[in-house]
Motif scaffolding. Structure first.
Motif, PDB file in Angstrom:
ATOM      1  N   THR B 189      19.846  42.108  26.106  1.00 19.13           N
ATOM      2  CA  THR B 189      19.562  43.336  26.549  1.00 19.13           C
ATOM      3  C   THR B 189      18.398  43.471  27.613  1.00 19.13           C
ATOM      4  O   THR B 189      18.823  44.185  28.639  1.00 19.13           O
ATOM      5  N   VAL B 190      17.386  42.553  27.652  1.00 19.26           N
ATOM      6  CA  VAL B 190      16.825  42.458  28.850  1.00 19.26           C
ATOM      7  C   VAL B 190      17.417  42.172  30.055  1.00 19.26           C
ATOM      8  O   VAL B 190      17.133  42.848  31.122  1.00 19.26           O
ATOM      9  N   ALA B 191      18.285  41.366  29.943  1.00 16.22           N
ATOM     10  CA  ALA B 191      18.995  40.804  31.209  1.00 16.22           C
ATOM     11  C   ALA B 191      20.089  41.978  31.743  1.00 16.22           C
ATOM     12  O   ALA B 191      19.754  42.262  32.927  1.00 16.22           O
ATOM     13  N   LYS B 192      20.352  42.701  30.761  1.00 20.35           N
ATOM     14  CA  LYS B 192      21.003  44.130  31.149  1.00 20.35           C
ATOM     15  C   LYS B 192      20.146  45.128  32.049  1.00 20.35           C
ATOM     16  O   LYS B 192      20.673  45.764  32.837  1.00 20.35           O
ATOM     17  N   VAL B 193      18.957  45.282  31.167  1.00 25.02           N
ATOM     18  CA  VAL B 193      18.117  46.271  31.893  1.00 25.02           C
ATOM     19  C   VAL B 193      17.439  45.760  33.242  1.00 25.02           C
ATOM     20  O   VAL B 193      17.338  46.526  34.155  1.00 25.02           O
ATOM     21  N   ALA B 194      16.756  44.498  33.185  1.00 25.84           N
ATOM     22  CA  ALA B 194      15.971  43.981  34.013  1.00 25.84           C
ATOM     23  C   ALA B 194      16.517  43.035  35.062  1.00 25.84           C
ATOM     24  O   ALA B 194      15.832  42.636  35.964  1.00 25.84           O
ATOM     25  N   GLY B 195      17.655  42.597  34.772  1.00 18.16           N
ATOM     26  CA  GLY B 195      18.377  41.519  35.488  1.00 18.16           C
ATOM     27  C   GLY B 195      18.283  40.233  35.036  1.00 18.16           C
ATOM     28  O   GLY B 195      17.195  39.915  34.188  1.00 18.16           O
ATOM     29  N   GLY B 196      18.898  39.302  35.274  1.00 14.81           N
ATOM     30  CA  GLY B 196      18.841  37.783  34.330  1.00 14.81           C
ATOM     31  C   GLY B 196      17.798  37.107  35.190  1.00 14.81           C
ATOM     32  O   GLY B 196      17.394  36.098  34.164  1.00 14.81           O
ATOM     33  N   GLN B 197      17.392  37.336  36.306  1.00 17.13           N
ATOM     34  CA  GLN B 197      16.419  36.533  36.919  1.00 17.13           C
ATOM     35  C   GLN B 197      15.106  36.691  35.925  1.00 17.13           C
ATOM     36  O   GLN B 197      14.294  35.604  35.780  1.00 17.13           O
ATOM     37  N   VAL B 198      14.796  37.880  35.597  1.00 20.03           N
ATOM     38  CA  VAL B 198      13.883  38.118  34.761  1.00 20.03           C
ATOM     39  C   VAL B 198      13.544  37.382  33.489  1.00 20.03           C
ATOM     40  O   VAL B 198      12.661  36.925  32.884  1.00 20.03           O
ATOM     41  N   VAL B 199      14.791  37.193  32.797  1.00 19.30           N
ATOM     42  CA  VAL B 199      14.898  36.418  31.691  1.00 19.30           C
ATOM     43  C   VAL B 199      14.779  34.790  31.778  1.00 19.30           C
ATOM     44  O   VAL B 199      14.086  34.258  31.193  1.00 19.30           O
ATOM     45  N   SER B 200      15.371  34.304  32.967  1.00 16.02           N
ATOM     46  CA  SER B 200      15.132  32.944  33.043  1.00 16.02           C
ATOM     47  C   SER B 200      13.732  32.591  33.324  1.00 16.02           C
ATOM     48  O   SER B 200      13.034  31.469  32.977  1.00 16.02           O
ATOM     49  N   ASP B 201      12.953  33.603  34.108  1.00 18.67           N
ATOM     50  CA  ASP B 201      11.740  33.546  34.609  1.00 18.67           C
ATOM     51  C   ASP B 201      10.932  33.343  33.374  1.00 18.67           C
ATOM     52  O   ASP B 201       9.852  32.839  33.169  1.00 18.67           O
ATOM     53  N   THR B 202      11.002  34.659  32.243  1.00 20.74           N
ATOM     54  CA  THR B 202      10.505  34.334  31.329  1.00 20.74           C
ATOM     55  C   THR B 202      10.507  33.334  30.370  1.00 20.74           C
ATOM     56  O   THR B 202       9.595  32.820  29.798  1.00 20.74           O
ATOM     57  N   VAL B 203      11.737  32.924  30.111  1.00 19.30           N
ATOM     58  CA  VAL B 203      12.018  31.835  29.234  1.00 19.30           C
ATOM     59  C   VAL B 203      11.243  30.569  29.810  1.00 19.30           C
ATOM     60  O   VAL B 203      10.464  29.669  29.105  1.00 19.30           O
ATOM     61  N   GLU B 204      11.252  30.290  31.122  1.00 18.81           N
ATOM     62  CA  GLU B 204      10.419  29.351  31.758  1.00 18.81           C
ATOM     63  C   GLU B 204       8.930  29.601  31.364  1.00 18.81           C
ATOM     64  O   GLU B 204       8.202  28.511  31.110  1.00 18.81           O
ATOM     65  N   PHE B 205       8.397  30.863  31.535  1.00 17.39           N
ATOM     66  CA  PHE B 205       6.963  30.877  31.429  1.00 17.39           C
ATOM     67  C   PHE B 205       6.545  30.791  30.115  1.00 17.39           C
ATOM     68  O   PHE B 205       5.701  29.930  29.868  1.00 17.39           O
ATOM     69  N   PHE B 206       7.371  31.230  29.079  1.00 19.37           N
ATOM     70  CA  PHE B 206       6.867  31.074  27.735  1.00 19.37           C
ATOM     71  C   PHE B 206       7.022  29.583  27.277  1.00 19.37           C
ATOM     72  O   PHE B 206       6.185  29.309  26.615  1.00 19.37           O
ATOM     73  N   GLY B 207       8.117  29.010  27.892  1.00 21.77           N
ATOM     74  CA  GLY B 207       8.304  27.446  27.736  1.00 21.77           C
ATOM     75  C   GLY B 207       7.097  26.722  28.085  1.00 21.77           C
ATOM     76  O   GLY B 207       6.849  25.645  27.745  1.00 21.77           O
ATOM     77  N   ASN B 208       6.585  27.131  29.279  1.00 19.14           N
ATOM     78  CA  ASN B 208       5.370  26.486  29.953  1.00 19.14           C
ATOM     79  C   ASN B 208       4.300  26.265  28.969  1.00 19.14           C
ATOM     80  O   ASN B 208       3.402  25.501  29.119  1.00 19.14           O
ATOM     81  N   PHE B 209       4.084  27.370  28.062  1.00 21.68           N
ATOM     82  CA  PHE B 209       3.001  27.558  27.452  1.00 21.68           C
ATOM     83  C   PHE B 209       2.718  26.482  26.342  1.00 21.68           C
ATOM     84  O   PHE B 209       2.196  26.333  25.278  1.00 21.68           O
ATOM     85  N   GLU B 210       4.410  25.848  25.932  1.00 21.55           N
ATOM     86  CA  GLU B 210       4.189  25.127  24.992  1.00 21.55           C
ATOM     87  C   GLU B 210       3.067  24.172  24.458  1.00 21.55           C
ATOM     88  O   GLU B 210       2.625  23.432  25.609  1.00 21.55           O
ATOM     89  N   GLY B 211       2.466  23.913  23.492  1.00 23.12           N
ATOM     90  CA  GLY B 211       1.457  23.278  23.053  1.00 23.12           C
ATOM     91  C   GLY B 211      -0.049  23.910  23.293  1.00 23.12           C
ATOM     92  O   GLY B 211      -0.694  23.372  22.892  1.00 23.12           O
ATOM     93  N   MET B 212       0.121  24.798  23.794  1.00 25.04           N
ATOM     94  CA  MET B 212      -1.107  25.728  24.257  1.00 25.04           C
ATOM     95  C   MET B 212      -1.477  26.896  23.185  1.00 25.04           C
ATOM     96  O   MET B 212      -2.657  27.459  23.233  1.00 25.04           O
ATOM     97  N   GLU B 213      -0.455  27.206  22.547  1.00 27.31           N
ATOM     98  CA  GLU B 213      -0.741  28.418  21.636  1.00 27.31           C
ATOM     99  C   GLU B 213      -1.820  28.290  20.688  1.00 27.31           C
ATOM    100  O   GLU B 213      -2.468  28.849  20.499  1.00 27.31           O
TER     101      GLU B 213
END
Lengths: 340, 344
Positions: B189-213
């Motif tokens: 849904t997010v990809a459809k609305v905002a484009g695939g780039q946003v999804v991969s950036d988001t996944v990368e961003f949240f992935g980077n937070f691993e261990g910091m939560e």
């Protein structure tokens, strides 16, 4: 120039100003004047919180029109004028705008899930500016309907935008998204909003200030930011709360006042004399400080100024709305005709 | 050292909250305390009076007041505070750099609504731990956002707890194949609305937070507890105008519902009350204008009193302080001291 000529230059007037400058009041005054000119006006207010909050109390805008209505997503009628003009108001909330957007784009089933799972928070976090874009997208949709003269569409849209500091961010959101998003409906939505904001025939920004130091400083800064970063056309600046001028200079010593009173047979007690002079000095100082700030605004911003008088009432209702509307009409009549 | 007192100033925009916050801190200093005011967006001249018009995210000594008191000030740098927090909880310098470089992170720290509020709370928490201050006064963004201020730490915890967020983190842990159906649907849904780039950036961003939560969560919870502790009190700052009072009244039940006690109301910029108006309906020019002026100012003052009474009756236990309209905006320490003299 004629009020109608100024009010017909753009379909959308974005009204913004620092908190406490009377931005919402000015929206009401502009809308009321336009309605008196025979226009159907829609005031759009931007809700910042979720749609379930902040609706319980009657709106300040409604109160100005002598009504106690709470303004929500559906249009509320605030005023009718016998010549066919009228004022309506709606509150635009980003989350309702998102659900509507998804419905219109064939994602009805997902929309509720997206909102209820809290995913909207995540999307808004991942795509900053998204809530602002959703609201501006809704404004653009109404503007398109108005431009096409669809039945029920307004002649003029007055957008009660977020306060000055936030206004630049709000109006800049589609530009930011154009940088961030390569394609898809969000990008085309952002492109369409940018083209509305930068076309003076479709949209202009009206800044509201008080004739006081900090609001004037912020107005000057915000004006440049709106021109440079948003690319929007700036309409006249509204200087709200200008004290009606009383000629008090030279009459502020107790001796001078006493002499005039004696000559005209008015009996003044000592405390009355003291209060007359103290109040006069306060008024004179405030008038002078306001005049300085109005002059500074004029030197720093090459925009026409329209002044609205200070109302000697802390709570504004229909009588003040009438006075302010008349002042605005007179102010516009005094402007020389300039192309946007 | 005892726990510092914390005062949070909340209220509508444009009512002089920053001035009131600075005056409260100055008052504390005058009483011999080491006091620090955290300002969010001070007007230029007040900022230069407080010495916070330059860069810098650290408290700065404004003035030593007689009796051992000190007035400190700092202007919140949202991005700088957020960056510090990321560096503190990153498991490695590389992780911190990856996050700080991420485009979505830059957007979040700068533009996310609530980021400023969250960072103000974060700064408050940091100053409280600092140990140098006995009184900390925090200015907050205008009323509509004031609840954001109280909710900011909780919101971050909720974001970290969010099911969808957790699902988004999953791919970088164990490969995209473990991504649940719900998350896949959401990403589509997010990809459809905002484009695939946003999804991969988001996944990368949240992935980077691993261990910091965990670090973030624990800190957010401690900051949250500080806001709700007995050492923290709230001051409602308002003007005597109906629209500001209306906004303040909307804030009151919200503050109460999150257990934030409002002990003081500061009503700024009240027109003075002149009690002795003469009856002189048709006096000649200078006198006539003076009489008209007295009548007009009397009207404003009376209507303001009615608005203030409305606000005060919503907060029966709170102390009411009224600051009169001053001829000039307070922009130096003596003008701030004048404001402070009305704060009881």
């Amino acid at each position: 120039m004629e009020p109608l000529a100024l009010l017909s230059q753009s379909k959308v007037l974005v009204v913004t100003g620092k908190g406490g400058t009377g931005k919402t009041t000015v929206c009401g005054v502009i809308a009321n004047l336009a309605a008196q000119c025979g226009l159907h006006v829609l005031v759009l207010q931007v809700g910042e919180g979720p749609s379930d909050g902040a609706l319980a109390r009657p709106s300040q805008l409604a109160r100005l029109f002598g009504q106690e209505a709470a303004i929500g997503w559906e249009a509320t009628a605030l005023a009718w004028v016998p010549n066919g003009g009228r004022v309506e108001a709606r509150l635009l909330q980003p989350d309702v705008a998102l659900v509507e957007y998804l419905h219109l784009h064939g994602m009805r089933r997902l929309s509720r899930r997206l909102v209820s799972s809290g995913a909207l928070d995540v999307v808004a976090t991942a795509v900053p500016g998204m809530p602002d874009l959703l609201v501006l997208g809704k404004v653009k949709q109404v503007e398109r309907a108005a431009a096409a003269r669809r039945p029920g569409a307004p002649d003029l849209i007055v957008l009660d935008a977020p306060a000055a500091g936030h206004a630049v961010r709000f109006l800049q959101s589609p530009h930011g998204l154009l940088d961030a998003v390569a394609g898809g409906p969000v990008r085309s939505q952002a492109e369409e909003v940018v083209s509305m904001l930068s076309d003076p025939a479709r949209c202009q920004v009206v800044m509201v200030t008080l004739p006081e130091e900090t609001p004037v400083t912020e107005t000057i800064e915000t004006a440049y930011l709106i021109e440079d970063r948003v690319g929007a056309h700036l309409g006249p600046v509204i200087v709200n709360g200008r004290l009606p001028r009383l000629e008090l200079a030279g009459s502020l010593t107790p001796e001078a006042v006493r002499a005039v009173a004696d000559r005209s047979g008015v009996v003044l007690s000592g405390p009355q004399l003291a209060d007359l002079c103290a109040a006069g000095r306060l008024r004179a100082r405030r008038q002078e400080a306001q005049a300085e700030q109005v002059a500074r605004l004029g030197q720093s911003l090459a925009l026409p100024q329209l002044e609205l008088p200070f109302c000697f009432n802390a709570s504004l209702g229909p009588p003040e709305l009438g006075t302010l509307t008349q002042s605005l009409a007179q102010g516009i009549a005094g402007l020389s005709l300039a192309a946007p | 050292m005892t726990e510092p007192r914390v005062i949070v100033c909340a209220g509508p925009g444009g009512v002089g909250k920053t001035t009131a916050s600075a005056a409260l801190a100055l008052q504390g200093a005058q009483r011999g305390l080491h006091a620090c005011v955290v300002t969010i967006d001070p007007a230029r001249r007040l900022a230069s009076t407080l010495g916070v018009d330059g860069l810098g995210n650290e408290p700065h000594l404004v003035s030593s007041v007689g009796g051992g008191g000190q007035l400190w000030a700092l202007m919140l740098d949202t991005q700088g505070t957020f960056d510090q927090l990321v560096r503190r909880y990153a498991t490695s310098p590389g992780q911190a750099e990856a996050i700080l470089r991420n485009r979505i992170y830059r957007n979040i720290a700068g533009a996310l609504s609530g980021a400023q509020e969250y960072m103000a709370v974060e700064k408050l928490y940091e100053l409280q731990e600092d140990g140098r201050f006995e009184l900390i006064v925090v200015d907050t963004p205008p009323a509509q956002h004031a609840l954001d201020f109280l909710e900011a730490p909780g919101r971050l915890v909720r974001l970290l707890d969010n099911r969808v967020f957790r699902l988004l983190m999953a791919p970088t842990r164990a490969g995209a194949h473990v991504l649940g159906l719900g998350a896949q649907l959401l990403l589509r849904t997010v990809a459809k609305v905002a484009g695939g780039q946003v999804v991969s950036d988001t996944v990368e961003f949240f992935g980077n937070f691993e261990g910091m939560e965990e670090g973030f969560r624990a800190r957010a919870e401690r900051a949250n507890a500080l806001l709700r502790s007995p050492q923290t009190s709230f001051v409602l700052v308002c003007s005597p105008r109906a629209d500001a009072v209306e906004e303040a009244l909307q804030l009151v039940p919200r503050l109460q519902s999150v257990g934030a006690p409002v002990r003081t109301i500061i009503v700024n910029r009240s027109y003075p009350r002149f009690a002795n108006a003469p009856e002189a309906p048709s006096a000649p020019p200078p006198l006539g204008d003076l009489v008209a002026n007295l009548r007009q100012l009397g009207q404003v003052a009376a209507s303001e009193d009615a608005e203030v009474a409305r606000l005060a009756s919503a907060l029966p236990g709170a102390k009411l302080c009224r600051v009169p309209l001053l001829a000039q905006e307070p922009s130096d320490l003596s003008a701030l001291a004048e404001v402070a003299s009305y704060l009881g």
